[in-house]
Design a protein around this motif. Structure first.
Motif, short mmCIF file in Angstrom:
data_model
loop_
_atom_site.label_atom_id
_atom_site.label_comp_id
_atom_site.label_asym_id
_atom_site.label_seq_id
_atom_site.Cartn_x
_atom_site.Cartn_y
_atom_site.Cartn_z
N ARG A 28 -14.28 17.78 11.70
CA ARG A 28 -13.77 19.20 11.09
C ARG A 28 -13.37 19.92 9.72
O ARG A 28 -12.33 20.99 9.94
CB ARG A 28 -12.28 19.35 12.21
N CYS A 29 -14.92 19.46 9.08
CA CYS A 29 -14.55 19.84 7.99
C CYS A 29 -15.48 20.73 7.57
O CYS A 29 -16.69 21.45 8.47
CB CYS A 29 -15.00 18.78 6.95
N ALA A 30 -14.90 21.88 6.71
CA ALA A 30 -15.66 22.77 6.30
C ALA A 30 -16.54 22.81 5.11
O ALA A 30 -16.19 20.84 3.97
CB ALA A 30 -14.51 24.10 5.64
N TRP A 31 -17.46 23.68 3.81
CA TRP A 31 -18.07 23.23 3.34
C TRP A 31 -17.05 22.35 2.28
O TRP A 31 -16.93 21.53 1.52
CB TRP A 31 -19.04 23.64 2.56
N HIS A 32 -15.86 23.26 1.56
CA HIS A 32 -15.14 22.77 0.73
C HIS A 32 -13.89 21.71 0.62
O HIS A 32 -13.55 20.35 0.36
CB HIS A 32 -14.63 23.95 0.13
N ASP A 33 -14.42 21.11 2.48
CA ASP A 33 -13.59 20.78 2.43
C ASP A 33 -14.45 19.26 2.25
O ASP A 33 -13.98 18.07 1.50
CB ASP A 33 -12.90 19.94 4.17
N ARG A 34 -15.50 19.06 3.15
CA ARG A 34 -16.40 17.95 1.85
C ARG A 34 -16.32 17.77 0.70
O ARG A 34 -16.70 16.84 0.06
CB ARG A 34 -17.50 18.25 2.89
N LEU A 35 -16.38 18.35 0.28
CA LEU A 35 -17.18 18.39 -1.69
C LEU A 35 -16.26 17.92 -2.07
O LEU A 35 -16.46 18.19 -3.30
CB LEU A 35 -17.50 20.00 -1.57
N SER A 36 -14.58 17.92 -1.66
CA SER A 36 -13.20 17.86 -1.87
C SER A 36 -13.11 16.91 -1.95
O SER A 36 -11.59 16.42 -2.45
CB SER A 36 -11.94 19.16 -2.09
N GLY A 37 -13.52 15.78 -0.94
CA GLY A 37 -13.08 15.01 -0.39
C GLY A 37 -11.66 14.81 0.72
O GLY A 37 -10.95 13.64 0.18
N THR A 38 -11.55 15.86 0.69
CA THR A 38 -10.33 16.55 1.80
C THR A 38 -10.08 17.03 3.22
O THR A 38 -11.23 16.76 3.57
CB THR A 38 -9.32 17.60 1.07
N ARG A 39 -9.26 16.34 3.59
CA ARG A 39 -9.54 16.90 5.27
C ARG A 39 -8.33 18.06 5.88
O ARG A 39 -7.26 17.69 5.10
CB ARG A 39 -9.64 15.62 6.39
N ALA A 63 0.75 -1.32 -0.15
CA ALA A 63 0.03 0.35 -0.22
C ALA A 63 0.74 1.52 0.03
O ALA A 63 2.26 1.30 0.25
CB ALA A 63 -0.83 -0.24 1.00
N PRO A 64 0.71 2.54 -0.59
CA PRO A 64 1.11 3.97 -0.33
C PRO A 64 1.60 4.31 0.25
O PRO A 64 0.78 4.29 1.75
CB PRO A 64 0.79 4.13 -1.32
N SER A 65 2.78 5.08 1.05
CA SER A 65 2.89 5.30 1.98
C SER A 65 2.37 6.39 1.77
O SER A 65 2.17 7.28 1.56
CB SER A 65 4.08 5.43 2.67
N CYS A 66 1.48 6.68 2.88
CA CYS A 66 0.84 8.10 3.24
C CYS A 66 0.86 8.32 4.75
O CYS A 66 1.46 8.33 6.39
CB CYS A 66 -0.79 7.72 3.54
N GLU A 67 0.60 9.63 4.45
CA GLU A 67 0.90 10.67 5.94
C GLU A 67 0.28 10.27 7.22
O GLU A 67 -0.04 10.12 8.22
CB GLU A 67 1.48 12.02 5.37
N VAL A 85 -2.78 19.76 5.08
CA VAL A 85 -4.09 18.56 3.93
C VAL A 85 -4.08 17.60 3.29
O VAL A 85 -2.89 17.33 2.46
CB VAL A 85 -4.39 19.66 2.75
N VAL A 86 -4.92 16.70 3.35
CA VAL A 86 -5.05 15.05 3.64
C VAL A 86 -5.94 15.14 2.22
O VAL A 86 -7.09 15.10 2.40
CB VAL A 86 -4.10 13.96 3.76
N ASN A 87 -6.28 13.35 1.07
CA ASN A 87 -7.70 13.17 0.81
C ASN A 87 -7.69 12.84 2.27
O ASN A 87 -7.34 12.21 2.85
CB ASN A 87 -7.07 12.65 -0.22
N CYS A 88 -8.85 11.83 1.83
CA CYS A 88 -9.78 10.93 2.41
C CYS A 88 -9.06 9.87 3.23
O CYS A 88 -9.35 8.91 4.18
CB CYS A 88 -11.29 10.23 1.95
N ARG A 89 -8.26 9.33 2.72
CA ARG A 89 -7.68 8.15 3.09
C ARG A 89 -5.96 8.37 3.67
O ARG A 89 -4.90 7.99 4.64
CB ARG A 89 -7.14 6.67 2.13
#
Length: 202
Positions: free
Chosen positions: A187-198, A49-53, A147-151
């Protein structure tokens, strides 16, 4: 009668060559006089699996939940970024006036549309490039945010651009768009939810 299975002789009882290591199903077929099947065992290569932060699921346990970026830290980081970008824009405008040989009081003589388009591209590049490269603008670096993605992995260029577009919409809908992170479980703002980021703590 001598038969040969998997390259090894078979006489009266089931025997097979260990070097070829046939499957249990293949041995059963030989022992019960089933039609001979010759096939090659497939060996799956396991790709790591890719190494993630931040490689665990975001909602796996309380320890992960505590790593979400604090809303006040995010707002402070945003203010720092806005101040930095605004300062950069002022420097660009002043340099443009100087190169054009125009006095500061005659700033309205500059073509507004090309200048605004250039500043918008410059500001967007600041946010998108730094988010893709390291997940951090300078404001987020100062407050230990990323900033990271959902994974929990690095954000792609497409996701960073989408996040930037939705961030403008979210800011335009204050107080709801940004202040939503005070009530959101992740702790997501709307742009976090809509873009799939955290946004997480480093």
């Amino acid at each position: 009668m001598v038969e040969e299975h998997w390259g090894c002789p078979l006489e009266g009882s089931v025997s097979f060559c260990l070097a070829d290591s046939p499957s249990v199903d293949a041995v059963w077929r030989v022992a019960h006089n089933q039609p001979r099947l010759l096939y090659r065992e497939s060996v799956r290569s396991v790709t790591p699996a890719p190494s993630c932060e931040f490689n665990r699921p975001m909602d796996s346990d309380d320890r992960v939940t505590r790593r979400y970026g604090k809303p006040w830290a995010r707002i402070a980081a945003g203010i720092c970024d806005v101040a930095l970008v605004a300062s950069l824009d002022i420097v660009v405008v002043l340099l443009t006036l100087r190169l054009a040989g125009v006095d500061r009081s005659a700033i309205d003589l500059l073509p507004a549309a090309p200048l605004l388009a250039f500043l918008l591209l410059l500001n967007a590049g600041y946010v998108v490039v730094l988010t893709v490269v390291g997940g951090q603008t300078f404001g987020k670096m100062a407050f230990g945010l990323r900033v990271v993605n959902c994974r929990g992995c690095r954000v792609s260029t497409g996701a960073a651009v989408t996040r930037g577009v939705y961030a403008l919409i979210s800011l335009g809908l204050l107080p709801f768009g940004v202040l939503w992170m005070f009530v959101d479980g992740e702790r997501c703002a709307w742009h976090d939810r809509l873009s799939g980021t955290r946004v997480v703590m480093c």
